[in-house]
Scaffold this motif. Structure first.
Motif, short mmCIF file in Angstrom:
data_model
loop_
_atom_site.label_atom_id
_atom_site.label_comp_id
_atom_site.label_asym_id
_atom_site.label_seq_id
_atom_site.Cartn_x
_atom_site.Cartn_y
_atom_site.Cartn_z
N VAL A 239 -38.08 -27.40 -52.69
CA VAL A 239 -38.45 -28.27 -52.75
C VAL A 239 -39.79 -28.00 -52.55
O VAL A 239 -40.47 -27.05 -51.94
CB VAL A 239 -38.56 -29.31 -51.88
N ARG A 240 -40.98 -28.05 -53.61
CA ARG A 240 -42.06 -27.93 -53.50
C ARG A 240 -43.05 -29.36 -53.90
O ARG A 240 -42.98 -30.01 -54.40
CB ARG A 240 -42.58 -26.70 -54.34
N LEU A 241 -43.96 -29.25 -52.21
CA LEU A 241 -45.16 -30.21 -52.25
C LEU A 241 -46.43 -29.90 -52.90
O LEU A 241 -47.02 -28.77 -51.71
CB LEU A 241 -44.49 -31.15 -50.75
N ILE A 242 -46.71 -30.83 -53.07
CA ILE A 242 -48.10 -30.49 -53.62
C ILE A 242 -49.11 -31.78 -52.84
O ILE A 242 -48.85 -32.93 -53.04
CB ILE A 242 -49.06 -30.60 -54.76
N HIS A 243 -50.29 -31.48 -52.19
CA HIS A 243 -51.04 -32.41 -51.54
C HIS A 243 -52.69 -32.45 -52.78
O HIS A 243 -52.89 -31.40 -52.61
CB HIS A 243 -51.69 -31.86 -49.79
N LYS A 244 -52.63 -33.59 -53.45
CA LYS A 244 -53.57 -33.92 -54.04
C LYS A 244 -54.83 -33.63 -53.90
O LYS A 244 -55.60 -33.28 -54.86
CB LYS A 244 -53.27 -34.79 -55.30
N PRO A 245 -55.19 -33.82 -53.00
CA PRO A 245 -56.57 -34.45 -52.60
C PRO A 245 -57.11 -33.10 -52.33
O PRO A 245 -58.38 -32.56 -52.50
CB PRO A 245 -57.14 -34.93 -51.21
N THR A 246 -56.06 -31.87 -51.73
CA THR A 246 -56.95 -30.85 -50.99
C THR A 246 -56.36 -29.53 -51.52
O THR A 246 -56.84 -27.66 -51.45
CB THR A 246 -55.93 -30.36 -49.20
N GLY A 247 -55.23 -30.17 -52.76
CA GLY A 247 -54.33 -28.75 -53.64
C GLY A 247 -53.97 -28.14 -52.65
O GLY A 247 -53.02 -27.05 -53.12
N ILE A 248 -53.35 -28.46 -51.09
CA ILE A 248 -52.02 -27.36 -51.04
C ILE A 248 -50.98 -27.37 -51.57
O ILE A 248 -50.55 -28.75 -51.61
CB ILE A 248 -52.23 -27.66 -49.06
#
Length: 353
Positions: A239-248
């Motif tokens: 699994v890969r998670l991308i936090h859209k507001p920060t780009g983390i």
């Protein structure tokens, strides 16, 4: 300061009395909170009692000093008690310093190869081994989240959780750039190369500690893989998670199920978002960057491992040890103790200033 300690001693006595009452454990959560408070106060109260004992010794010695046959003995007793009293006063000052609320938490450690190509990846593997051995010596547990190898056995990136009492209080000093000077296995001419690897240490935060909007997180799934195509999963469990507001971006592929990998990713994401908020708060309050002796800055070189000379140097406290083999086998306490002492001294100076 002593007035403050007296009130803390009164509070400790009150908690001791409460803990002996029959209904103390009627509310388990409340009881646990009070017991933690009592345990936190105990070393302060013990040091305070010892401090008062030394004051009494000094007073008794002064009273008997007028007797000629007792003068020399009483002078020695007085001086010893005075020296002990000064030590205990400093100990009390340190015990009253504000505690890092994250010190008892587990930690998430991220190791990345830096400058130096394959040699930096091999050094990153050496650091992973070093921390694994240090954790084992402390009785802590290591849980892999993401581990990517190179063909020669180096580490491109390693993300793992270290679980154990006080893990963050010790590991937080390891955050920064680590530099190695040695002859690489790939070097035929025997020349010493300089390479780096970066280490990031975050307190592990629960999802409840950090509010994350599910709509801000994009999840991608893929097949886990190892070096040379080894350990390839037949299902898309990674699994890969991308936090859209920060780009983390965080990833986990070490568990067999997609759900388990996602849970680990969320723990990691929570910790990264918490760190961002803490850094914002710190810069607002102090108007300056963090002390290097605290958790260190990720882009600053904190330590050099020189294999030809057999030495390890921590640049934040100018400490050099000629025991590189022991350090690489996890003997980190001497270095971490020096960093913790320097950190305490800096905090004490700021408090007094």
């Amino acid at each position: 300061m002593l007035e403050k300690i007296r009130s803390l001693a009164d509070r400790y006595e009150e908690l001791c009395f409460q803990s002996e009452q029959p209904d103390f454990y009627a509310d388990p959560q409340k009881a646990a909170k009070r017991l933690r408070e009592k345990n936190d106060l105990e070393p302060i109260v013990e040091a305070f009692h010892a401090y008062n004992d030394t004051l009494q010794e000094m007073e008794d010695a002064q009273e008997l000093m007028s007797e000629p046959d007792m003068k020399e003995y009483c002078q020695q007793t007085f001086q010893k008690a005075k020296q002990r009293q000064e030590e205990l006063y400093r100990q009390l000052q340190l015990l009253l310093l504000p505690k890092d609320p994250n010190d008892e938490k587990n930690v998430i450690v991220e190791i990345r190869g830096g400058v130096g190509g394959e040699e930096s990846a091999l050094f990153a593997h050496s650091l992973f081994r070093m921390y694994s051995m240090y954790a084992a010596a402390k009785g802590w547990k290591i849980e892999l989240m993401n581990y990517s190898e190179t063909e020669l056995g180096g580490v491109k990136e390693a993300d793992f959780i270290i679980s154990g009492r006080g893990a963050y209080s010790r590991m937080k000093y390891e955050s920064g750039v680590h530099r190695v000077q040695r002859v690489p296995e790939t070097e035929s001419g025997g020349r010493v190369h300089t390479s780096t690897a970066t280490v990031a240490v975050l307190p592990e935060m629960d999802e409840v500690d950090v509010q994350i909007d599910p709509g801000d997180v994009e999840m991608q799934v893929y097949r886990a893989s190892g070096a040379g195509g080894q350990h390839v999963n037949k299902t898309s469990s990674a699994v890969r998670l991308i936090h859209k507001p920060t780009g983390i971006v965080v990833a986990c592929q070490e568990e067999r199920s997609q759900q388990q990998n996602r849970e680990k990713c969320m723990r990691m994401l929570s910790s990264k978002l918490y760190e961002i908020e803490q850094e914002k708060l710190s810069s607002q309050v102090t108007g300056m960057r963090r002390s290097q002796v605290g958790t260190g800055m990720r882009n600053e070189r904190i330590r050099t491992y020189n294999f030809p000379q057999g030495r390890v140097t921590d640049h934040r406290v100018n400490l050099t040890l000629y025991k590189i083999d022991a350090v690489m086998d996890g003997a980190l306490d001497e270095i971490i103790d020096a960093l913790a002492t320097a950190d305490q001294a800096e905090k004490l100076k700021m408090q007094q200033g």
